[in-house]
Scaffold this active site. Structure first.
Site, PDB file in Angstrom:
ATOM      1  N   THR A 212       0.831  -1.210   0.000  1.00 47.30           N
ATOM      2  CA  THR A 212       0.000   0.000   0.000  1.00 47.30           C
ATOM      3  C   THR A 212       0.863   1.257   0.000  1.00 47.30           C
ATOM      4  O   THR A 212       1.987   1.260   0.499  1.00 47.30           O
ATOM      5  CB  THR A 212      -0.922   0.039   1.236  1.00 47.30           C
ATOM      6  OG1 THR A 212      -0.113   0.019   2.428  1.00 47.30           O
ATOM      7  CG2 THR A 212      -1.885  -1.132   1.241  1.00 47.30           C
ATOM      8  N   ASN A 214       1.284   4.533   1.743  1.00 46.45           N
ATOM      9  CA  ASN A 214       0.927   5.173   3.011  1.00 46.45           C
ATOM     10  C   ASN A 214       1.000   6.682   2.797  1.00 46.45           C
ATOM     11  O   ASN A 214       2.079   7.252   2.649  1.00 46.45           O
ATOM     12  CB  ASN A 214       1.909   4.716   4.092  1.00 46.45           C
ATOM     13  CG  ASN A 214       1.502   5.167   5.482  1.00 46.45           C
ATOM     14  OD1 ASN A 214       0.656   6.036   5.635  1.00 46.45           O
ATOM     15  ND2 ASN A 214       2.116   4.582   6.489  1.00 46.45           N
ATOM     16  N   GLU A 260      -4.156   4.485   3.615  1.00 48.29           N
ATOM     17  CA  GLU A 260      -3.309   3.629   2.782  1.00 48.29           C
ATOM     18  C   GLU A 260      -4.105   3.155   1.574  1.00 48.29           C
ATOM     19  O   GLU A 260      -5.274   2.792   1.703  1.00 48.29           O
ATOM     20  CB  GLU A 260      -2.815   2.420   3.577  1.00 48.29           C
ATOM     21  CG  GLU A 260      -1.978   2.782   4.801  1.00 48.29           C
ATOM     22  CD  GLU A 260      -1.523   1.551   5.564  1.00 48.29           C
ATOM     23  OE1 GLU A 260      -0.773   0.751   4.979  1.00 48.29           O
ATOM     24  OE2 GLU A 260      -1.935   1.398   6.727  1.00 48.29           O
TER      25      GLU A 260
END
Length: 314
Positions: A212, A214, A260
């Protein structure tokens, strides 16, 4: 579109113009009516259109600590205004000294001396000057003195969002805080967007097979309620379907609230250090803590499948 910060940035040879003033946070569909009318009137008169807004939000100066969550940062508002055909955006630094300008002084110094207003377009609830003492009645009264016309545009659109409440930035913030990003999108006329720089996190998503981005969000950003959402991640001009997680990551006893985004079906993306945008399309489910990592992985797989379907349909 020209962008000015402060009265001193306005070109000295600036001629007459059509002006509208307001915070215009989010540039939602009600705002679009006012700004759109200002652009249309400017074209009718053959002069430029100018939107005047403030930084920081006036409430933060008048009542420190009361800054509302922002629906769009100033650069995003400028982009949206440019799409509406606005010729120039003026951001006025809102200071304690500026807040003490009387309504008459505000008009003289901003609208008359600097912007040479030919017409001013506002909503019915427009207030200005020290202690918000000025209103559209006073604006029109002084228009007769300073040779500008005033037109009041009803910005109170309504729809299904918020149970039929008139569209407003306040209602939009409430819906976002509740996780109703679809209701917010009805008001905004587009999905709600959160922006920021991609920073390194715990990298658990990568370990689980779902890396992901962030996103370190900008100050005062209006962030949706904790949960999983379908939407898009935009980086380097590319818009990618995404599964978005908002929350503290209770599965791993997290305490810091994060945003995220997993770019669906994309491999090998390196987004660290990039400024990205996350657009929220639909709420999928609330934040949960699962009994096992396997259960978490099953849930993530289901989330990604749902988000793929939602973004594909959109």
């Amino acid at each position: 579109m020209q962008r000015w910060r402060g009265l001193e940035d306005i070109p000295q040879d600036w001629g007459r113009s059509v002006v509208t003033i307001g915070s215009y946070d989010g540039v939602h569909r009600g705002h679009q009516l006012i700004i759109g009318r200002a652009v249309a009137r400017a074209r009718e008169l053959g002069v430029p259109s100018v939107v005047v807004t403030f930084d920081p939000h006036p409430s933060e100066v008048v009542r420190p600590g009361s800054h509302p969550p922002l629906l769009a940062p100033h650069h995003r508002r400028a982009e949206l205004m440019a799409e509406l055909g606005v010729d120039a955006a003026l951001i006025l630094p809102f200071t304690t000294e500026f807040s003490k300008l009387s309504p008459a002084d505000f008009i003289a110094k901003v609208l008359v001396d600097k912007l040479h207003a030919r017409a001013v377009i506002e909503g019915p609830n427009f207030r200005f000057g020290h202690k918000a003492a000025g209103n559209v009645g006073l604006l029109a009264e002084l228009g007769a003195t300073y040779d500008y016309e005033v037109e009041v545009v009803d910005l109170y659109v309504s729809g299904a969002a918020g149970g039929g409440e008139p569209f407003s930035s306040t209602l939009t913030r409430r819906l976002i805080a509740e996780g109703d990003v679809e209701g917010a999108a009805e008001i905004l006329g587009r999905p709600h967007r959160v922006e920021g720089v991609v920073v390194r996190g715990a990298q658990r998503g990568r370990e689980l097979g779902y890396p992901t981005a962030n996103v370190e969000t900008l100050p005062h950003t209006a962030i949706p309620a904790d949960g999983v959402y379908a939407g898009w991640l935009t980086a380097d001009g590319e818009r990618m379907p995404a599964a978005i997680s908002v929350g503290t990551n209770p599965q791993f006893d997290g305490t810091e609230r994060t945003v995220e985004a997993y770019a669906i079906d994309r491999v090998g993306l390196d987004l660290y250090g990039l400024h990205v945008a996350v657009d929220f399309l639909a709420y999928v489910r609330g934040q949960e803590k699962f009994d096992s990592i396997d259960a978490l992985l099953d849930a993530i797989a289901a989330d990604v499948k749902k988000c793929r379907e939602l973004t594909g349909a959109a």
